[in-house]
Design a protein around this motif. Sequence first.
Motif, mmCIF file in Angstrom:
data_model
loop_
_atom_site.group_PDB
_atom_site.id
_atom_site.type_symbol
_atom_site.label_atom_id
_atom_site.label_comp_id
_atom_site.label_asym_id
_atom_site.label_seq_id
_atom_site.Cartn_x
_atom_site.Cartn_y
_atom_site.Cartn_z
ATOM 1 N N PRO A 150 -20.344 -3.291 -40.002
ATOM 2 C CA PRO A 150 -19.739 -2.972 -38.688
ATOM 3 C C PRO A 150 -19.343 -1.520 -38.528
ATOM 4 N N ASP A 151 -19.114 -0.813 -39.631
ATOM 5 C CA ASP A 151 -18.599 0.553 -39.570
ATOM 6 C C ASP A 151 -19.692 1.618 -39.585
ATOM 7 N N MET A 152 -20.965 1.195 -39.577
ATOM 8 C CA MET A 152 -22.049 2.173 -39.686
ATOM 9 C C MET A 152 -23.092 1.991 -38.586
ATOM 10 N N PRO A 153 -22.734 2.281 -37.338
ATOM 11 C CA PRO A 153 -23.714 2.141 -36.254
ATOM 12 C C PRO A 153 -24.889 3.100 -36.376
ATOM 13 N N THR A 154 -24.687 4.277 -36.947
ATOM 14 C CA THR A 154 -25.795 5.234 -37.083
ATOM 15 C C THR A 154 -26.855 4.709 -38.034
ATOM 16 N N VAL A 155 -26.426 4.158 -39.165
ATOM 17 C CA VAL A 155 -27.380 3.584 -40.111
ATOM 18 C C VAL A 155 -28.114 2.418 -39.457
ATOM 19 N N ARG A 156 -27.374 1.562 -38.759
ATOM 20 C CA ARG A 156 -28.007 0.422 -38.083
ATOM 21 C C ARG A 156 -28.993 0.889 -37.019
ATOM 22 N N ALA A 157 -28.653 1.958 -36.310
ATOM 23 C CA ALA A 157 -29.550 2.485 -35.276
ATOM 24 C C ALA A 157 -30.839 3.015 -35.903
ATOM 25 N N GLU A 206 -43.319 6.982 -28.520
ATOM 26 C CA GLU A 206 -44.051 7.303 -29.746
ATOM 27 C C GLU A 206 -43.202 8.045 -30.766
ATOM 28 N N ASN A 207 -42.034 8.505 -30.352
ATOM 29 C CA ASN A 207 -41.200 9.292 -31.249
ATOM 30 C C ASN A 207 -39.940 8.528 -31.657
ATOM 31 N N PHE A 208 -39.365 8.957 -32.773
ATOM 32 C CA PHE A 208 -38.239 8.281 -33.432
ATOM 33 C C PHE A 208 -36.936 8.751 -32.793
ATOM 34 N N HIS A 209 -36.248 7.844 -32.101
ATOM 35 C CA HIS A 209 -35.020 8.196 -31.388
ATOM 36 C C HIS A 209 -33.925 7.155 -31.635
ATOM 37 N N PRO A 210 -33.224 7.196 -32.765
ATOM 38 C CA PRO A 210 -32.111 6.267 -32.984
ATOM 39 C C PRO A 210 -31.003 6.392 -31.944
ATOM 40 N N GLU A 211 -30.912 7.560 -31.302
ATOM 41 C CA GLU A 211 -29.845 7.741 -30.312
ATOM 42 C C GLU A 211 -29.988 6.823 -29.112
ATOM 43 N N ARG A 212 -31.160 6.200 -28.959
ATOM 44 C CA ARG A 212 -31.343 5.289 -27.831
ATOM 45 C C ARG A 212 -30.402 4.089 -27.934
ATOM 46 N N LEU A 220 -27.272 4.519 -29.446
ATOM 47 C CA LEU A 220 -25.944 5.069 -29.720
ATOM 48 C C LEU A 220 -25.334 5.829 -28.560
ATOM 49 N N GLU A 221 -26.158 6.255 -27.598
ATOM 50 C CA GLU A 221 -25.673 7.129 -26.531
ATOM 51 C C GLU A 221 -25.847 6.466 -25.169
ATOM 52 N N GLN A 222 -24.814 6.543 -24.366
ATOM 53 C CA GLN A 222 -24.891 6.001 -23.014
ATOM 54 C C GLN A 222 -25.973 6.741 -22.229
ATOM 55 N N GLY A 223 -26.601 6.004 -21.328
ATOM 56 C CA GLY A 223 -27.678 6.576 -20.526
ATOM 57 C C GLY A 223 -29.048 6.114 -20.978
ATOM 58 N N TRP A 224 -29.178 5.697 -22.233
ATOM 59 C CA TRP A 224 -30.434 5.119 -22.694
ATOM 60 C C TRP A 224 -30.480 3.648 -22.288
ATOM 61 N N PRO A 225 -31.629 3.138 -21.900
ATOM 62 C CA PRO A 225 -31.712 1.742 -21.441
ATOM 63 C C PRO A 225 -31.316 0.718 -22.502
ATOM 64 N N THR A 226 -31.375 1.098 -23.767
ATOM 65 C CA THR A 226 -31.097 0.151 -24.846
ATOM 66 C C THR A 226 -29.680 0.272 -25.395
ATOM 67 N N TYR A 227 -28.846 1.105 -24.797
ATOM 68 C CA TYR A 227 -27.477 1.277 -25.303
ATOM 69 C C TYR A 227 -26.637 0.044 -24.997
ATOM 70 N N GLN A 228 -25.871 -0.408 -25.993
ATOM 71 C CA GLN A 228 -24.967 -1.537 -25.826
ATOM 72 C C GLN A 228 -23.666 -1.287 -26.586
ATOM 73 N N GLU A 229 -22.603 -1.858 -26.083
ATOM 74 C CA GLU A 229 -21.313 -1.807 -26.762
ATOM 75 C C GLU A 229 -20.872 -3.235 -27.078
ATOM 76 N N PRO A 230 -19.950 -3.384 -28.058
ATOM 77 C CA PRO A 230 -19.325 -2.363 -28.912
ATOM 78 C C PRO A 230 -20.253 -1.923 -30.038
ATOM 79 N N LEU A 231 -20.089 -0.686 -30.472
ATOM 80 C CA LEU A 231 -20.934 -0.163 -31.531
ATOM 81 C C LEU A 231 -20.604 -0.770 -32.888
#
Length: 532
Positions: A348-355, A410-416, A418-429
């Motif tokens: 639960p404490d590592m959203p970046t790794v999960r992303a 085609e490119n690697f974007h984990p921020e999709r 983690l960051e609001q504004g991307w269609p795949t962003y969800q909370e809670p992180l």
Amino acid sequence: MEGVRILIFYVAVPSLLFSALRQLLSWRKRNTDSIKSIPGPQQFPIIGRVHDLNRFCMWKKFKEWADIYGPIYRTSMLGQHFIIISDEKIAEELLVKRGHIYSGRPQIRALFDHKTGPGYVALMDRHDIWTRQRKWVHAAMAEFHRHHFFGVIESEVKRYLAILLLDPEKFHANTREHCGRIMSRLAWDDASIGKENADSADCTLTQMSVSGPIVNTMTPLWAIPWAFNPWKKFERAREDQQRSWWLHSFHNAKQKFLRGDLPSGTWANRYFTGLQKQGNLTLDQSHQDEEFASCMLGFQNLVGVVTISGPLQFFLMAMMLHPEWQEKAQAEIDRVCGNRMPTTADIPDMPTVRACLKETLRWRSGVPLGVPHQAEEDDEFRGEKILKGTIILACEWSMNRVVEKYPDPENFHPERYLEQGWPTYQEPLSQYPNFRDGVGMHTFGWGRRTCLGQHIVMNEMFVSGAGVLWAFNLKRKMCPKTGRAIEFDSEATNAHVILEPLPFPCDFQPRSPERTAQVLSGYAEDRAQHQE
């Protein structure tokens, strides 16, 4: 040898001609029907569009056709009808809401009797054996997830990190064996057969893949008489050896259980405990019941290798190719864990790794074609008949490249994630992203055929992937002559139905002398504890 080839040719030709005549008559009849509302490429008599398809990367052609014909289209190959889907809502409509129609499995020609069981629950038709095995596996997975798989994952990751430290050049084979060891411990309490498990899994995948035996595409060849049929002979030997190995492991686990030596954190222990609760204190069973159980545990053991080994290797590749995300993930790991190896409790404490993990599965789909469904009865969709026996492919590679949902696919974007504004962003992180639910969770199949191993895939990939980043910096291999990074094709795979990347160069550099010492001491302590 030449004489044998000529004989095989002449034996196969009548079957091929009969199939051609039958498909020609069927094609003429279909052309008298009304205009189809589901589009697709022009079909040619008998062959359909099989000549267009590269069986080593078929998903790319399906994506090309999706861009032309839309999110659902039809095609055929040697008389077999296909519906190809690249839209999640359409896949949900057919494979989930109409799951009572579209939950069959097609015949894989190079396997014997897989639709009847009891060997491979994921490849069976829906019947009593399938229901009983799936129900048991579902309950077992849920129970083991509640107990964090009894620490088996963390224990084996300690060994995996030590092996990467001592023998980094063989990380591809060692990653596959690592996954095999985890599953073999969970199934039978026997990590020593991890390599055998991994090799058996790979061989089984070869047999069931379009890229495997030619009879999986040129199906009339399977009808060649036994004496001249190398594919039947190979498969008979392979399956017999695998069944024998599963049954042998089952018997060994039974004896350990009766002696009181089988750990409670094994699926075999859970199975034997259930028998005793039913009054069978001595665990006496018929051969048929033992075969049922050994195949259920054996396949659960096997499938856990192939669904994790490839994605984990792709994750290592992604981190090496994208050092900026490797650094972000390592910073998160260091902040949460400090000088200890990550565990499932840290998820639960590592959203970046999960992303980074979830984006890996989108960027390099582990199951790019999806596992095929088959219509169990006639149906109608968008005004067009879908005949019983039609194969439905929810093409994962195409779905993961829908631009509206996955910009710059085609490119690697984990921020999709983690960051609001991307269609795949969800909370809670603290919950999202993950492999089990939320946006983009079609990697594990659809409806009544959804993979039951989502929890172990998430936990094992997290602890293994985060553990590697905790211990190592992943760097591009440099050419000793030119001093430049060695180039490789990041899409080159074994082309199985569940992919592994082809071996690629990667340099595993320990992050510090202190981490090196921790890796070695952690493995030594774990080895002493388990007396390995």
